[in-house]
Design a protein around this motif. Structure first.
Motif, PDB file in Angstrom:
ATOM      1  N   LEU A 114       0.874  -1.169   0.000  1.00 44.12           N
ATOM      2  CA  LEU A 114       0.000   0.000   0.000  1.00 44.12           C
ATOM      3  C   LEU A 114       0.913   1.221   0.000  1.00 44.12           C
ATOM      4  CD1 LEU A 114      -3.028   0.449   0.053  1.00 44.12           C
ATOM      5  CD2 LEU A 114      -2.925   0.469   2.547  1.00 44.12           C
ATOM      6  N   ALA A 115       0.775   2.065  -1.028  1.00 44.47           N
ATOM      7  CA  ALA A 115       1.639   3.232  -1.191  1.00 44.47           C
ATOM      8  C   ALA A 115       0.789   4.479  -1.286  1.00 44.47           C
ATOM      9  CB  ALA A 115       2.489   3.071  -2.455  1.00 44.47           C
ATOM     10  N   GLY A 116       1.363   5.611  -0.892  1.00 42.69           N
ATOM     11  CA  GLY A 116       0.618   6.848  -1.013  1.00 42.69           C
ATOM     12  C   GLY A 116       1.495   8.074  -0.914  1.00 42.69           C
ATOM     13  N   PHE A 117       0.994   9.159  -1.491  1.00 39.13           N
ATOM     14  CA  PHE A 117       1.667  10.451  -1.482  1.00 39.13           C
ATOM     15  C   PHE A 117       0.736  11.483  -0.848  1.00 39.13           C
ATOM     16  CE2 PHE A 117       2.140  14.591  -3.569  1.00 39.13           C
ATOM     17  CZ  PHE A 117       3.422  14.909  -3.150  1.00 39.13           C
ATOM     18  N   ALA A 122      -1.329   9.560   3.944  1.00 41.56           N
ATOM     19  CA  ALA A 122      -2.110   9.495   5.184  1.00 41.56           C
ATOM     20  C   ALA A 122      -3.047   8.286   5.156  1.00 41.56           C
ATOM     21  CB  ALA A 122      -2.897  10.792   5.366  1.00 41.56           C
ATOM     22  N   MET A 123      -3.680   8.060   4.011  1.00 40.11           N
ATOM     23  CA  MET A 123      -4.612   6.935   3.909  1.00 40.11           C
ATOM     24  C   MET A 123      -3.877   5.598   3.871  1.00 40.11           C
ATOM     25  SD  MET A 123      -7.569   8.091   4.364  1.00 40.11           S
ATOM     26  CE  MET A 123      -8.181   6.413   4.345  1.00 40.11           C
ATOM     27  N   ALA A 124      -2.694   5.548   3.259  1.00 39.88           N
ATOM     28  CA  ALA A 124      -1.914   4.306   3.238  1.00 39.88           C
ATOM     29  C   ALA A 124      -1.508   3.926   4.660  1.00 39.88           C
ATOM     30  CB  ALA A 124      -0.688   4.458   2.336  1.00 39.88           C
ATOM     31  N   LEU A 125      -1.039   4.898   5.432  1.00 41.73           N
ATOM     32  CA  LEU A 125      -0.667   4.619   6.821  1.00 41.73           C
ATOM     33  C   LEU A 125      -1.886   4.241   7.656  1.00 41.73           C
ATOM     34  CD1 LEU A 125       1.892   7.514   7.416  1.00 41.73           C
ATOM     35  CD2 LEU A 125       2.402   5.050   7.421  1.00 41.73           C
ATOM     36  N   GLY A 143       3.669  12.644   3.853  1.00 37.61           N
ATOM     37  CA  GLY A 143       2.374  12.663   4.509  1.00 37.61           C
ATOM     38  C   GLY A 143       2.493  12.532   6.006  1.00 37.61           C
ATOM     39  N   TYR A 144       1.410  12.096   6.610  1.00 37.71           N
ATOM     40  CA  TYR A 144       1.322  11.999   8.058  1.00 37.71           C
ATOM     41  C   TYR A 144       0.293  10.932   8.409  1.00 37.71           C
ATOM     42  CZ  TYR A 144      -3.065  14.520   7.505  1.00 37.71           C
ATOM     43  OH  TYR A 144      -4.326  14.871   7.135  1.00 37.71           O
ATOM     44  N   PRO A 163       7.128  -3.869   6.987  1.00 39.48           N
ATOM     45  CA  PRO A 163       8.057  -2.778   6.675  1.00 39.48           C
ATOM     46  C   PRO A 163       7.306  -1.527   6.207  1.00 39.48           C
ATOM     47  CG  PRO A 163       8.694  -4.794   5.530  1.00 39.48           C
ATOM     48  CD  PRO A 163       7.344  -5.035   6.139  1.00 39.48           C
ATOM     49  N   VAL A 164       7.737  -0.386   6.736  1.00 32.46           N
ATOM     50  CA  VAL A 164       7.183   0.900   6.325  1.00 32.46           C
ATOM     51  C   VAL A 164       8.347   1.756   5.837  1.00 32.46           C
ATOM     52  CG1 VAL A 164       6.009   3.013   7.063  1.00 32.46           C
ATOM     53  CG2 VAL A 164       5.287   0.794   8.004  1.00 32.46           C
ATOM     54  N   PHE A 165       8.257   2.205   4.586  1.00 26.01           N
ATOM     55  CA  PHE A 165       9.214   3.172   4.060  1.00 26.01           C
ATOM     56  C   PHE A 165       8.510   4.515   4.089  1.00 26.01           C
ATOM     57  CE2 PHE A 165      10.761   5.874   0.653  1.00 26.01           C
ATOM     58  CZ  PHE A 165      12.117   5.916   0.946  1.00 26.01           C
ATOM     59  N   MET A 166       9.049   5.445   4.875  1.00 25.39           N
ATOM     60  CA  MET A 166       8.434   6.761   4.970  1.00 25.39           C
ATOM     61  C   MET A 166       9.492   7.809   4.665  1.00 25.39           C
ATOM     62  SD  MET A 166       5.989   8.121   7.966  1.00 25.39           S
ATOM     63  CE  MET A 166       4.975   9.555   7.733  1.00 25.39           C
ATOM     64  N   ALA A 167       9.180   8.696   3.725  1.00 29.70           N
ATOM     65  CA  ALA A 167      10.110   9.754   3.345  1.00 29.70           C
ATOM     66  C   ALA A 167       9.341  11.060   3.185  1.00 29.70           C
ATOM     67  CB  ALA A 167      10.808   9.392   2.033  1.00 29.70           C
ATOM     68  N   HIS A 168      10.051  12.161   3.413  1.00 32.69           N
ATOM     69  CA  HIS A 168       9.417  13.467   3.347  1.00 32.69           C
ATOM     70  C   HIS A 168      10.466  14.512   3.002  1.00 32.69           C
ATOM     71  CE1 HIS A 168       7.061  16.964   4.474  1.00 32.69           C
ATOM     72  NE2 HIS A 168       6.023  16.187   4.681  1.00 32.69           N
ATOM     73  N   GLY A 169      10.123  15.409   2.111  1.00 34.46           N
ATOM     74  CA  GLY A 169      11.027  16.497   1.783  1.00 34.46           C
ATOM     75  C   GLY A 169      11.132  17.495   2.931  1.00 34.46           C
ATOM     76  N   THR A 170      12.257  18.174   3.012  1.00 33.34           N
ATOM     77  CA  THR A 170      12.462  19.114   4.115  1.00 33.34           C
ATOM     78  C   THR A 170      11.869  20.496   3.861  1.00 33.34           C
ATOM     79  OG1 THR A 170      14.630  19.699   3.239  1.00 33.34           O
ATOM     80  CG2 THR A 170      14.559  17.968   4.921  1.00 33.34           C
ATOM     81  N   VAL A 171      11.443  20.777   2.640  1.00 32.72           N
ATOM     82  CA  VAL A 171      10.876  22.087   2.334  1.00 32.72           C
ATOM     83  C   VAL A 171       9.439  21.986   1.801  1.00 32.72           C
ATOM     84  CG1 VAL A 171      13.077  23.268   1.995  1.00 32.72           C
ATOM     85  CG2 VAL A 171      12.015  22.092   0.078  1.00 32.72           C
ATOM     86  N   ASP A 172       8.712  20.977   2.213  1.00 33.18           N
ATOM     87  CA  ASP A 172       7.319  20.787   1.800  1.00 33.18           C
ATOM     88  C   ASP A 172       6.461  21.852   2.486  1.00 33.18           C
ATOM     89  OD1 ASP A 172       4.665  19.960   1.475  1.00 33.18           O
ATOM     90  OD2 ASP A 172       5.182  17.831   1.559  1.00 33.18           O
TER      91      ASP A 172
END
Length: 179
Positions: A114-117, A122-125, A143-144, A163-172
């Motif tokens: 399950l993937a999401g942007f 938020a919905m994937a998590l 997301g969050y 496994p959860v791969f979570m990534a986020h840009g620093t200037v979003d």
């Protein structure tokens, strides 16, 4: 029974044995990431079906009630005040129906990612951590976790070690890193 969300489906080879259900962000639709599949160079992988569902179009309070594709309503820019629990639950049921559909098509849940942007993240998590059968993984981008205060009582033991791969840009500017 929840009807199936409309979606774009791409199979990288016949007879898929794995699936990725990829959820778009607020205001986008399933086309948002579908064009990425050919760029992934998955030639050495097992056959995978990518499912890119379209969220329903609803009025979004944060955007002045403008009707747009959204997994749930957002009332405030902090993303946490007045969370749309009913809208989140409705979308979770739609995502659960997509997972069940893939299982019915012969793909074991432990072979489904399950993937999401953004809002899709938020919905994937939300959905993945509560899903009653083990998933292959959760990919959470920019997301969050909505309704985080209910996770402790609603989470599924089946996905405690998923496994959860979570990534986020620093200037979003939309979903701040602290979320």
């Amino acid at each position: 029974m929840t009807s199936l969300l409309p979606s774009i489906q791409i199979e990288i080879a016949p007879n898929p044995t794995a699936a990725v259900i990829w959820l778009h962000g607020l205001g986008a639709d399933g086309n948002d990431f579908a064009g990425l599949v050919p760029e992934l160079n998955l030639s050495g992988c097992r056959p995978i079906r990518f499912v890119f569902p379209h969220a329903p179009s609803i009025p979004v309070t944060l955007n002045g009630g403008y009707v747009m594709p959204a997994w749930y309503d957002i009332a405030g820019s902090d993303l946490l005040s007045r969370q749309d629990a009913a809208g989140i639950a409705k979308s979770a049921r739609g995502i659960e129906a997509l997972i069940a559909h893939e299982v019915a098509r012969g793909i074991a849940s432990e072979h489904i990612v399950l993937a999401g942007f953004s809002q899709g993240c938020a919905m994937a998590l939300h959905t993945g951590l509560r899903h009653g059968a083990r998933l292959a993984g959760i990919m959470a981008l920019s997301g969050y976790l909505p309704l985080a205060d209910t996770l402790a009582t609603e989470r599924s033991a089946a996905n405690a070690a998923t496994p959860v791969f979570m990534a986020h840009g620093t200037v979003d500017p939309v979903v701040v890193l602290a979320r």
